[in-house]
Design an enzyme around this catalytic site. Sequence first.
Site, PDB file in Angstrom:
ATOM      1  N   ARG A  27      10.727   7.057   3.578  1.00  0.00           N
ATOM      2  CA  ARG A  27      10.622   8.441   3.520  1.00  0.00           C
ATOM      3  C   ARG A  27      11.412   8.919   5.150  1.00  0.00           C
ATOM      4  O   ARG A  27      12.207  10.115   4.990  1.00  0.00           O
ATOM      5  CB  ARG A  27       9.456   9.020   3.609  1.00  0.00           C
ATOM      6  CG  ARG A  27       8.772   8.825   2.408  1.00  0.00           C
ATOM      7  CD  ARG A  27       7.168   9.005   2.273  1.00  0.00           C
ATOM      8  NE  ARG A  27       6.890  10.241   2.620  1.00  0.00           N
ATOM      9  CZ  ARG A  27       5.649  10.662   3.205  1.00  0.00           C
ATOM     10  NH1 ARG A  27       4.702   9.552   3.148  1.00  0.00           N
ATOM     11  NH2 ARG A  27       5.409  11.877   3.829  1.00  0.00           N
ATOM     12  N   ARG A  67       0.898  -1.077  -0.066  1.00  0.00           N
ATOM     13  CA  ARG A  67      -0.056   0.200  -0.035  1.00  0.00           C
ATOM     14  C   ARG A  67       0.841   1.130   0.160  1.00  0.00           C
ATOM     15  O   ARG A  67       1.468   1.465   0.841  1.00  0.00           O
ATOM     16  CB  ARG A  67      -0.894   0.094   1.148  1.00  0.00           C
ATOM     17  CG  ARG A  67      -1.928  -1.002   1.307  1.00  0.00           C
ATOM     18  CD  ARG A  67      -2.832  -0.873   2.306  1.00  0.00           C
ATOM     19  NE  ARG A  67      -3.863  -1.939   2.500  1.00  0.00           N
ATOM     20  CZ  ARG A  67      -4.978  -1.882   3.238  1.00  0.00           C
ATOM     21  NH1 ARG A  67      -5.045  -0.798   4.230  1.00  0.00           N
ATOM     22  NH2 ARG A  67      -5.863  -2.870   3.355  1.00  0.00           N
ATOM     23  N   ASP A 111       1.363   5.475   0.258  1.00  0.00           N
ATOM     24  CA  ASP A 111       0.830   6.564   0.620  1.00  0.00           C
ATOM     25  C   ASP A 111       0.301   7.595  -0.138  1.00  0.00           C
ATOM     26  O   ASP A 111       0.709   7.547  -1.391  1.00  0.00           O
ATOM     27  CB  ASP A 111       1.646   7.436   1.774  1.00  0.00           C
ATOM     28  CG  ASP A 111       1.847   6.338   3.048  1.00  0.00           C
ATOM     29  OD1 ASP A 111       0.885   5.529   3.202  1.00  0.00           O
ATOM     30  OD2 ASP A 111       2.840   6.837   3.816  1.00  0.00           O
TER      31      ASP A 111
END
Length: 283
Positions: A211, A60, A62
């Site tokens: 990230r 998944r 973001d």
Amino acid sequence: MSDEVEPGHVRVRLDLSYDGKDFSGWAKQRVLRTVQGELESALQTVMRLPDPVELTVAGRTDAGVHARGQVAQFDVRDEVWAEHHDKLLRRLAGRLPHDVRVWKAAEAPEGFNARFSAIWRRYAYRVGDHQGGVDPLRRGHVLWHQWPLDVDAMNEAAAALLGEHDFAAYCKKREGATTIRTLQQLSWERGEDGIVTATVRADAFCHNMVRSLVGALLHVGDGHRPTDWPGKVLRAAVRDSSVHVVKPHGLTLEEVGYPADELLAARSKEARNMRTLPGAGCC
């Protein structure tokens, strides 16, 4: 979703890509526009199904994150697949919005699960440090960093993060989920165009992990932190407020890796087990 396909059904693997700019991530939401929502709607329409299909995805993403090599799956009745499989790609191309494309739709091998059968996911994060900014034609996929970056220092710092660790310091904790991951590759390279690209590969990633790792290493690259700082943060094993989660638009899911067909089911079973580090207690 079970690895067992119901009798009279076929499991279909989809290989797809999308520009994440205008999506609120992969996962379907009631109001917001998502990749899963668009794709499930399109599949229901072009295959003339009474109910939407249920997609399972390899990873998944973001809101704002892109994908070049995403993998998803759905199960459908044999007769529906027989009727539509040879026309599915063309019909999806006519039905889907232009920021998501399906490149391949094929019957999956026995034991395949898009999420749990995967043995690694590979992401790229792209950064530009030119003092004039980022090429306007690439601004949606490249982060601008306003200080020059030392790629060698970033690679030195990244070496301490490789291997199996508890990445709690670099993840947004989710209830009931482990933050133990095996980071297989984390390397930086400056291209001829001046863009600095991080290649990040792991068996799986926890929320915000890529990230956060990129954010920490950028602090090393621009000289604000020493090369041993990211490793110290990792060993602390708690969420560190000094680790900056960089913006999503520089991140792209490039590829998902799977084992040989005969190992798919075993890998899927193994991946469902909650991991602990050697020596860790059970409670």
